[in-house]
Motif scaffolding. Structure first.
Motif: not given
Length: 92
Positions: A1-28
């Protein structure tokens, strides 16, 4: 079930991270993460070299630097070095 993450799942996780923390906080956050990694690396290197130094170091403890007495706080013109007796000097 959680064996391998494909490129679609990784992109989805990155989008969620950007939405949660915001683009200003990520470089910091990335800077602080890099700084923490450098500190951890330098401390690990210091502990490793300290372990090697104690194995080959002589048994004599280091001598403390002589203390300086000043006439008034901040007055460097009338300061003079003073040697205080330590345990080795008093046992003679």
């Amino acid at each position: 079930m959680f064996g391998r993450l494909g490129p679609t799942e990784i992109i989805l996780i990155l989008v969620v991270i950007i939405l949660l923390f915001g683009a200003k906080k990520l470089p910091e956050m990335a800077r602080s993460l890099g700084k923490s990694a450098r500190i951890l690396k330098s401390e690990a290197k210091a502990m490793k070299s300290e372990g090697n130094d104690t194995a080959s170091a002589p048994a004599d403890p280091p001598q403390p630097a002589p203390k300086t007495i000043q006439a008034a706080p901040g007055d460097v013109t009338s300061s003079r070095p003073v040697t205080e007796p330590n345990d080795q000097q008093t046992q003679r």
